[in-house]
Write an enzyme that holds these catalytic residues in place. Structure first.
Site, PDB file in Angstrom:
ATOM      1  N   LYS A  17       0.833  -1.207   0.000  1.00  0.00           N
ATOM      2  CA  LYS A  17       0.000   0.000   0.000  1.00  0.00           C
ATOM      3  C   LYS A  17       0.865   1.254   0.000  1.00  0.00           C
ATOM      4  O   LYS A  17       0.624   2.183  -0.773  1.00  0.00           O
ATOM      5  CB  LYS A  17      -0.928  -0.036   1.221  1.00  0.00           C
ATOM      6  CG  LYS A  17      -1.835   1.159   1.346  1.00  0.00           C
ATOM      7  CD  LYS A  17      -3.119   0.806   2.082  1.00  0.00           C
ATOM      8  CE  LYS A  17      -2.957   0.659   3.581  1.00  0.00           C
ATOM      9  NZ  LYS A  17      -2.812   1.952   4.279  1.00  0.00           N
ATOM     10  N   SER A  18       1.866   1.290   0.862  1.00  0.00           N
ATOM     11  CA  SER A  18       2.723   2.487   0.945  1.00  0.00           C
ATOM     12  C   SER A  18       3.410   2.748  -0.395  1.00  0.00           C
ATOM     13  O   SER A  18       3.472   3.890  -0.863  1.00  0.00           O
ATOM     14  CB  SER A  18       3.807   2.284   1.998  1.00  0.00           C
ATOM     15  OG  SER A  18       3.247   2.251   3.278  1.00  0.00           O
ATOM     16  N   ARG A  22       2.887   5.917  -3.279  1.00  0.00           N
ATOM     17  CA  ARG A  22       4.040   6.724  -3.696  1.00  0.00           C
ATOM     18  C   ARG A  22       4.273   6.636  -5.197  1.00  0.00           C
ATOM     19  O   ARG A  22       4.701   7.611  -5.829  1.00  0.00           O
ATOM     20  CB  ARG A  22       5.283   6.281  -2.913  1.00  0.00           C
ATOM     21  CG  ARG A  22       5.239   6.742  -1.445  1.00  0.00           C
ATOM     22  CD  ARG A  22       6.133   5.893  -0.580  1.00  0.00           C
ATOM     23  NE  ARG A  22       6.284   6.400   0.780  1.00  0.00           N
ATOM     24  CZ  ARG A  22       5.396   6.242   1.771  1.00  0.00           C
ATOM     25  NH1 ARG A  22       4.254   5.596   1.543  1.00  0.00           N
ATOM     26  NH2 ARG A  22       5.642   6.722   2.975  1.00  0.00           N
ATOM     27  N   ARG A 118      -8.362  12.321  12.430  1.00  0.00           N
ATOM     28  CA  ARG A 118      -6.917  12.056  12.587  1.00  0.00           C
ATOM     29  C   ARG A 118      -6.086  13.343  12.547  1.00  0.00           C
ATOM     30  O   ARG A 118      -6.442  14.309  11.879  1.00  0.00           O
ATOM     31  CB  ARG A 118      -6.468  11.036  11.533  1.00  0.00           C
ATOM     32  CG  ARG A 118      -7.211   9.725  11.741  1.00  0.00           C
ATOM     33  CD  ARG A 118      -6.743   8.653  10.822  1.00  0.00           C
ATOM     34  NE  ARG A 118      -5.357   8.295  11.066  1.00  0.00           N
ATOM     35  CZ  ARG A 118      -4.659   7.474  10.285  1.00  0.00           C
ATOM     36  NH1 ARG A 118      -5.241   6.938   9.230  1.00  0.00           N
ATOM     37  NH2 ARG A 118      -3.417   7.198  10.563  1.00  0.00           N
ATOM     38  N   ASP A 310       2.231  -0.980  11.896  1.00  0.00           N
ATOM     39  CA  ASP A 310       0.898  -1.394  11.443  1.00  0.00           C
ATOM     40  C   ASP A 310       0.550  -2.822  11.865  1.00  0.00           C
ATOM     41  O   ASP A 310      -0.555  -3.294  11.598  1.00  0.00           O
ATOM     42  CB  ASP A 310       0.798  -1.275   9.924  1.00  0.00           C
ATOM     43  CG  ASP A 310       0.776   0.185   9.478  1.00  0.00           C
ATOM     44  OD1 ASP A 310       0.432   1.052  10.310  1.00  0.00           O
ATOM     45  OD2 ASP A 310       1.113   0.460   8.312  1.00  0.00           O
ATOM     46  N   LYS A 337      -4.301   5.878  14.736  1.00  0.00           N
ATOM     47  CA  LYS A 337      -4.369   5.199  13.433  1.00  0.00           C
ATOM     48  C   LYS A 337      -5.838   5.208  12.958  1.00  0.00           C
ATOM     49  O   LYS A 337      -6.632   6.007  13.418  1.00  0.00           O
ATOM     50  CB  LYS A 337      -3.789   3.790  13.550  1.00  0.00           C
ATOM     51  CG  LYS A 337      -2.289   3.782  13.872  1.00  0.00           C
ATOM     52  CD  LYS A 337      -1.487   4.365  12.729  1.00  0.00           C
ATOM     53  CE  LYS A 337      -0.006   4.401  13.031  1.00  0.00           C
ATOM     54  NZ  LYS A 337       0.741   5.153  12.017  1.00  0.00           N
ATOM     55  N   ARG A 383      -7.370  -3.383   9.871  1.00  0.00           N
ATOM     56  CA  ARG A 383      -6.393  -4.276  10.515  1.00  0.00           C
ATOM     57  C   ARG A 383      -6.943  -4.909  11.799  1.00  0.00           C
ATOM     58  O   ARG A 383      -6.527  -5.990  12.188  1.00  0.00           O
ATOM     59  CB  ARG A 383      -5.087  -3.535  10.769  1.00  0.00           C
ATOM     60  CG  ARG A 383      -4.436  -3.049   9.470  1.00  0.00           C
ATOM     61  CD  ARG A 383      -2.966  -2.754   9.630  1.00  0.00           C
ATOM     62  NE  ARG A 383      -2.493  -1.854   8.589  1.00  0.00           N
ATOM     63  CZ  ARG A 383      -2.219  -2.214   7.337  1.00  0.00           C
ATOM     64  NH1 ARG A 383      -2.374  -3.465   6.953  1.00  0.00           N
ATOM     65  NH2 ARG A 383      -1.779  -1.328   6.458  1.00  0.00           N
TER      66      ARG A 383
HETATM   67  C1  S3P Z   1       2.639   4.867   6.232  1.00  0.00           C
HETATM   68  C2  S3P Z   1       3.243   5.214   7.418  1.00  0.00           C
HETATM   69  C3  S3P Z   1       2.728   4.821   8.739  1.00  0.00           C
HETATM   70  C4  S3P Z   1       1.735   3.672   8.639  1.00  0.00           C
HETATM   71  C5  S3P Z   1       0.743   3.860   7.536  1.00  0.00           C
HETATM   72  C6  S3P Z   1       1.444   3.999   6.197  1.00  0.00           C
HETATM   73  C7  S3P Z   1       3.218   5.343   4.972  1.00  0.00           C
HETATM   74  O1  S3P Z   1       2.080   5.942   9.321  1.00  0.00           O
HETATM   75  O2  S3P Z   1       1.055   3.508   9.863  1.00  0.00           O
HETATM   76  O3  S3P Z   1      -0.145   2.771   7.483  1.00  0.00           O
HETATM   77  O4  S3P Z   1       2.843   4.834   3.897  1.00  0.00           O
HETATM   78  O5  S3P Z   1       4.064   6.254   5.024  1.00  0.00           O
HETATM   79  P1  S3P Z   1       2.895   7.037  10.159  1.00  0.00           P
HETATM   80  O6  S3P Z   1       3.986   7.516   9.325  1.00  0.00           O
HETATM   81  O7  S3P Z   1       1.915   8.124  10.442  1.00  0.00           O
HETATM   82  O8  S3P Z   1       3.347   6.317  11.396  1.00  0.00           O
END
Ligand code: S3P
Length: 428
Positions: A17-18, A22, A118, A310, A337, A383
């Site tokens: 996902k991250s 990006r 958030r 996570d 979260k 999650r």
């Molecule tokens: C993420 C960073 C994390 C993570 C999120 C995805 C990212 O959050 O919990 O699910 O893709 O950069 P934080 O950077 O706020 O801890």
């Protein structure tokens, strides 16, 4: 969920996902097109995709898991026709704040009920220091970016280890004058830094400080997105709880800034074997093999917390099945979260009959072999829902998990994959 069961076989989890977020965001402001294979077509990344389309970026989908982003260059985005709705996606809203801060036009960012609760000041405040004009609503969305202000580089020490904050500031730094230097209190995931380099940018890392010179332009590229370690995590724990014969997870991303859970589970005695695959780009991947193991409770090293951030919902399930006590501290971030994950897990562990104590920054619990069933409220958090689906493997009675639609934000197809592995899911 029916109680008990075994897991075994081979499976693949959807793309990271991250990295998928990006790929879209960097691809959008690059010159030329970018192809991302193994892309996660989950609701969160699709929210980013729709936002970029509203900003004038053309996307093509040769297959559901492959996207071509037609980059418009650093100045090519256009004002969207209305507010951008990022749904449940924290990464999308925060990284877009950074991407949009240097733009000439204004824009409003919002999301679903969870996202609207958030904290956004962690990104807005340093962006203001760079010269951006941004408003939040008592620190939360909607976020209003006014645009049109030139940005200058900053030297900034992040108060929390957060890849979202770091990444948002790196994206803003691309459009700022001078060299931005960001110091992290502890390492967080480094996908943005790796991907910026893949797009031809120079990013320097010296100890805990990452630096980027503004004005660099990005060149479109081809990216291979590995399977999401955070999705694999549910099956690593399922395997440790109930794989009498090995459970194999193919092509999982094993960037060391993501695999804290692997280390934690090994400290607890889990039998997990890692077979590295040939590198396909900036991100390492591996096949993971897990077997049922006798787990023991531990005090989780605080240094591993950001590297497993996570994975705590499912880690608490592993701990609940372990012999002895487990204690997690230094994890207050879990409270902000998609849900307050410490509170949500404590409530669910209570339903299972697991002795536990909620702390401001963590959780203590005493493991036990099996547990009760009952009704779990996932609080709309993907999650939490998936963690309790795994918990059913050690329950003596059925577990009913409510409010599970958001599983599709990160793991479309979870039900089918979980059933194929052996989890006994029934739909009501
Ligand atoms: C993420 C960073 C994390 C993570 C999120 C995805 C990212 O959050 O919990 O699910 O893709 O950069 P934080 O950077 O706020 O801890």
């Amino acid at each position: 969920m029916r109680a008990g069961g075994r897991v075994a076989g081979e499976l693949a989890v959807p793309g990271d996902k991250s990295i998928s977020h990006r790929a879209l965001l960097l691809g959008a402001i690059a010159r030329g097109s970018t192809r991302a294979r193994g892309f996660l077509a989950g609701e969160d990344c699709l929210a980013t995709a729709r936002a970029l389309e509203s900003l004038g970026v053309r996307l093509e989908w040769p297959t559901p898991t492959e996207v071509i982003v037609h980059g418009v260059g650093p100045q090519g985005l256009v004002a969207p026709p209305g507010p951008l709705d990022l749904g449940n996606a924290g990464t999308a809203i925060r990284l877009l704040m950074g991407l949009l801060a240097p733009q000439r036009f204004g824009c409003t960012l919002r999301g679903d009920a969870s996202l609207m609760r958030r904290p956004m000041e962690r990104v807005a405040a340093p962006l203001r220091q760079m010269g951006a004009r941004i408003d939040t609503c008592d620190g939360r969305p909607p976020v209003v970016l006014h645009g049109g202000a030139p940005l200058r580089a900053i030297d900034y020490a992040l108060p929390v280890a957060s890849a979202q904050v770091k990444s948002a500031l790196l994206l803003a730094a691309l459009g700022a004058e001078g060299i931005t230097r960001l110091r992290e209190p502890a390492p967080s995931r480094d996908h943005t830094e790796r991907m910026l380099r893949a797009f031809g940018a120079e990013v320097e890392q010296q100890g805990a400080t990452v630096s980027l010179r503004g004005g660099q332009s990005l060149r479109g590229t081809t990216l291979e997105v590995p399977g999401d370690f955070s999705s694999a995590a549910f099956f690593l724990v399922a395997g440790a709880l109930a794989a009498e014969t090995p459970l194999v997870l193919r092509n999982v991303g094993v960037n060391p800034t993501r695999t804290g859970l692997l280390e934690i589970l090994r400290l607890m005695g889990a039998d997990i074997r890692v077979q590295r695959r040939e590198a396909q780009g900036a991100e390492p991947s591996a096949d993971l093999e897990v077997r049922r193991s006798t787990l023991r409770g531990i005090r989780v090293p605080e240094a591993l917390v950001p590297l497993a951030i996570d994975e705590f919902p499912v880690l608490f399930i592993a701990a609940a099945a372990a012999e002895g006590e487990t204690e997690v501290s230094g994890a207050a971030e879990l409270r902000v979260k998609e849900s307050d994950r410490l509170a949500a897990m404590a409530a669910g562990l209570g339903v299972l009959g697991v002795e536990h104590r909620l702390k401001p920054d963590g959780l203590w619990l005493r493991g036990q072999g099996t547990w009760r069933g009952g009704h779990i409220d996932s609080r709309g958090d993907h999650r939490i829902a998936m963690a309790f689906a795994v918990a059913a493997l050690r329950a003596r009675e059925p577990l009913e998990i409510a409010d599970v639609a958001n599983v599709a934000t990160s793991f479309p197809g979870f039900e089918a994959t979980a059933r194929a592995a052996g989890l006994q899911i029934e739909r009501h």
